[in-house]
Write a protein that holds these residues in place. Structure first.
Motif, PDB file in Angstrom:
ATOM      1  N   ALA A   1      83.827 -76.137 -30.353  1.00 23.27           N
ATOM      2  CA  ALA A   1      84.212 -75.332 -29.188  1.00 23.27           C
ATOM      3  C   ALA A   1      84.025 -76.129 -27.904  1.00 23.27           C
ATOM      4  CB  ALA A   1      83.388 -74.047 -29.158  1.00 23.27           C
ATOM      5  N   ARG A   2      82.989 -76.950 -27.846  1.00 19.82           N
ATOM      6  CA  ARG A   2      82.745 -77.767 -26.652  1.00 19.82           C
ATOM      7  C   ARG A   2      83.851 -78.812 -26.471  1.00 19.82           C
ATOM      8  NH1 ARG A   2      77.004 -79.815 -24.333  1.00 19.82           N
ATOM      9  NH2 ARG A   2      76.878 -77.562 -24.126  1.00 19.82           N
ATOM     10  N   VAL A   3      84.299 -79.417 -27.567  1.00 18.11           N
ATOM     11  CA  VAL A   3      85.408 -80.369 -27.488  1.00 18.11           C
ATOM     12  C   VAL A   3      86.648 -79.690 -26.920  1.00 18.11           C
ATOM     13  CG1 VAL A   3      87.049 -81.705 -28.878  1.00 18.11           C
ATOM     14  CG2 VAL A   3      84.595 -81.959 -29.269  1.00 18.11           C
ATOM     15  N   LEU A   4      86.919 -78.471 -27.340  1.00 12.79           N
ATOM     16  CA  LEU A   4      88.087 -77.744 -26.831  1.00 12.79           C
ATOM     17  C   LEU A   4      87.996 -77.529 -25.328  1.00 12.79           C
ATOM     18  CD1 LEU A   4      90.730 -76.257 -27.514  1.00 12.79           C
ATOM     19  CD2 LEU A   4      89.362 -74.191 -27.884  1.00 12.79           C
ATOM     20  N   VAL A   5      86.826 -77.130 -24.845  1.00 10.82           N
ATOM     21  CA  VAL A   5      86.653 -76.952 -23.398  1.00 10.82           C
ATOM     22  C   VAL A   5      86.824 -78.285 -22.687  1.00 10.82           C
ATOM     23  CG1 VAL A   5      85.012 -76.351 -21.579  1.00 10.82           C
ATOM     24  CG2 VAL A   5      85.211 -74.894 -23.598  1.00 10.82           C
ATOM     25  N   ASP A   6      86.222 -79.350 -23.233  1.00 10.11           N
ATOM     26  CA  ASP A   6      86.353 -80.666 -22.608  1.00 10.11           C
ATOM     27  C   ASP A   6      87.812 -81.106 -22.529  1.00 10.11           C
ATOM     28  OD1 ASP A   6      83.662 -81.016 -22.110  1.00 10.11           O
ATOM     29  OD2 ASP A   6      83.290 -82.231 -23.902  1.00 10.11           O
ATOM     30  N   GLU A   7      88.563 -80.889 -23.595  1.00  7.28           N
ATOM     31  CA  GLU A   7      89.977 -81.289 -23.593  1.00  7.28           C
ATOM     32  C   GLU A   7      90.721 -80.649 -22.427  1.00  7.28           C
ATOM     33  OE1 GLU A   7      91.131 -82.043 -28.265  1.00  7.28           O
ATOM     34  OE2 GLU A   7      91.054 -79.975 -27.522  1.00  7.28           O
ATOM     35  N   TRP A   8      90.510 -79.364 -22.239  1.00  7.88           N
ATOM     36  CA  TRP A   8      91.265 -78.660 -21.204  1.00  7.88           C
ATOM     37  C   TRP A   8      90.693 -78.889 -19.816  1.00  7.88           C
ATOM     38  CZ3 TRP A   8      96.015 -77.189 -21.830  1.00  7.88           C
ATOM     39  CH2 TRP A   8      96.496 -77.100 -23.135  1.00  7.88           C
ATOM     40  N   LEU A   9      89.393 -79.130 -19.726  1.00  3.28           N
ATOM     41  CA  LEU A   9      88.828 -79.515 -18.438  1.00  3.28           C
ATOM     42  C   LEU A   9      89.397 -80.861 -18.002  1.00  3.28           C
ATOM     43  CD1 LEU A   9      86.772 -79.148 -16.110  1.00  3.28           C
ATOM     44  CD2 LEU A   9      85.085 -80.290 -17.580  1.00  3.28           C
ATOM     45  N   PHE A  10      89.434 -81.828 -18.912  1.00  2.00           N
ATOM     46  CA  PHE A  10      89.932 -83.155 -18.563  1.00  2.00           C
ATOM     47  C   PHE A  10      91.446 -83.133 -18.368  1.00  2.00           C
ATOM     48  CE2 PHE A  10      86.136 -85.065 -21.068  1.00  2.00           C
ATOM     49  CZ  PHE A  10      85.283 -84.689 -20.042  1.00  2.00           C
ATOM     50  N   TRP A  11      92.135 -82.246 -19.086  1.00  2.08           N
ATOM     51  CA  TRP A  11      93.576 -82.050 -18.852  1.00  2.08           C
ATOM     52  C   TRP A  11      93.819 -81.620 -17.408  1.00  2.08           C
ATOM     53  CZ3 TRP A  11      96.078 -77.369 -17.611  1.00  2.08           C
ATOM     54  CH2 TRP A  11      97.485 -77.372 -17.687  1.00  2.08           C
ATOM     55  N   GLN A  12      92.998 -80.701 -16.926  1.00  2.00           N
ATOM     56  CA  GLN A  12      93.152 -80.284 -15.529  1.00  2.00           C
ATOM     57  C   GLN A  12      92.811 -81.423 -14.579  1.00  2.00           C
ATOM     58  OE1 GLN A  12      90.754 -79.663 -12.807  1.00  2.00           O
ATOM     59  NE2 GLN A  12      92.657 -79.396 -11.697  1.00  2.00           N
ATOM     60  N   MET A  13      91.717 -82.099 -14.828  1.00  2.40           N
ATOM     61  CA  MET A  13      91.270 -83.155 -13.928  1.00  2.40           C
ATOM     62  C   MET A  13      92.254 -84.328 -13.891  1.00  2.40           C
ATOM     63  SD  MET A  13      88.393 -82.218 -12.520  1.00  2.40           S
ATOM     64  CE  MET A  13      87.881 -83.808 -11.881  1.00  2.40           C
ATOM     65  N   GLY A  14      92.827 -84.663 -15.050  1.00  2.00           N
ATOM     66  CA  GLY A  14      93.694 -85.827 -15.127  1.00  2.00           C
ATOM     67  C   GLY A  14      95.159 -85.547 -14.893  1.00  2.00           C
ATOM     68  N   GLY A  15      95.577 -84.274 -15.021  1.00  3.78           N
ATOM     69  CA  GLY A  15      96.987 -83.960 -14.912  1.00  3.78           C
ATOM     70  C   GLY A  15      97.301 -82.788 -14.013  1.00  3.78           C
TER      71      GLY A  15
END
Length: 235
Positions: free
Chosen positions: A98-112
């Protein structure tokens, strides 16, 4: 939950990135003091702020009760969200998957989702020359990213299943959909998610954190502020 006895210092201007942290602090229910950083007047270049945020960008925080009970400063909105979530044990799951999923979308926002929408804002609203290629490039990429978010929100209440820092990171950027040239009728899942988010009292309070009227700027019309903010080079 960690007890916070001293207020956290929030260095802030009411931008989408600033709102991420005001929302998070309101959701956590911890005391915080807002320190306005007037980015249109160059406050972000003052030495005392650079000591906290060496990238001369808001937001930043100073937690007087950091690790080991010692003060710590944190810059970059995604890093701040993760720091606060881990410290207080909220809005960031402990389960590794679940933490990986949050990280993916957090970094998606930050990077894109943040940077590309920011370029959209710049070329559509602020650039002194209207460059059709640049406008088309960033409007199209914005449209693509809204499509990615809309797909992710199919059959979901929140981006990473449960409400998390990924939602806080993404919301305020998405609220500029109209000036970004988007039509939310094309992205109904995003529209419904926005309404769920805005219905949260802490989100409403976080979005409402403003500066005194005399410190507000209309960036589209304030040419002096644009000179401060745009075309920066290394000092």
């Amino acid at each position: 939950m960690t007890e916070q006895t001293k207020p956290i210092d929030l260095y802030y201007f009411p931008t989408p990135n600033g709102h991420k942290i005001s929302i998070m602090l309101e959701e956590l229910g911890v005391n915080y003091d807002v320190h306005p950083i007037h980015i249109g007047k160059g406050d972000q270049f003052k030495p005392e702020f650079l000591a906290v945020s060496p990238n001369n960008k808001i937001p930043a925080i100073v937690d007087p009760e950091g690790p080991g009970g010692q003060p710590i400063s944190v810059f970059e909105s995604g890093a701040i969200l993760k720091y606060l979530a881990e410290k207080f044990g909220k809005f960031y799951p402990t389960d590794p998957r679940a933490r990986v999923l949050v990280d993916e979308w957090l970094f998606w926002q930050m990077g894109g989702f943040g940077p590309m929408l920011g370029q959209n804002h710049h070329f559509k609203q602020y650039a002194p020359e209207k460059l059709p290629y640049a406008i088309d490039r960033y409007v199209n990429e914005t449209h693509r990213l809204y499509g990615v978010l809309n797909k992710q929100l199919e059959s979901k209440q929140f981006i990473a299943d449960d409400y998390s820092i990924a939602d806080m990171a993404t919301l305020s950027w998405s609220l500029g959909w109209e000036k970004q040239g988007m039509d939310l009728n094309e992205f109904p899942n995003v529209a419904a998610w926005q309404e769920r988010m805005k219905a949260r009292p802490a989100v409403a309070r976080g979005l409402a954190v403003k500066l005194p009227e005399e410190q507000q700027i209309n960036l589209a019309e304030d040419k002096d502020a644009q000179k401060v903010l745009f075309n920066q080079r290394a000092k």
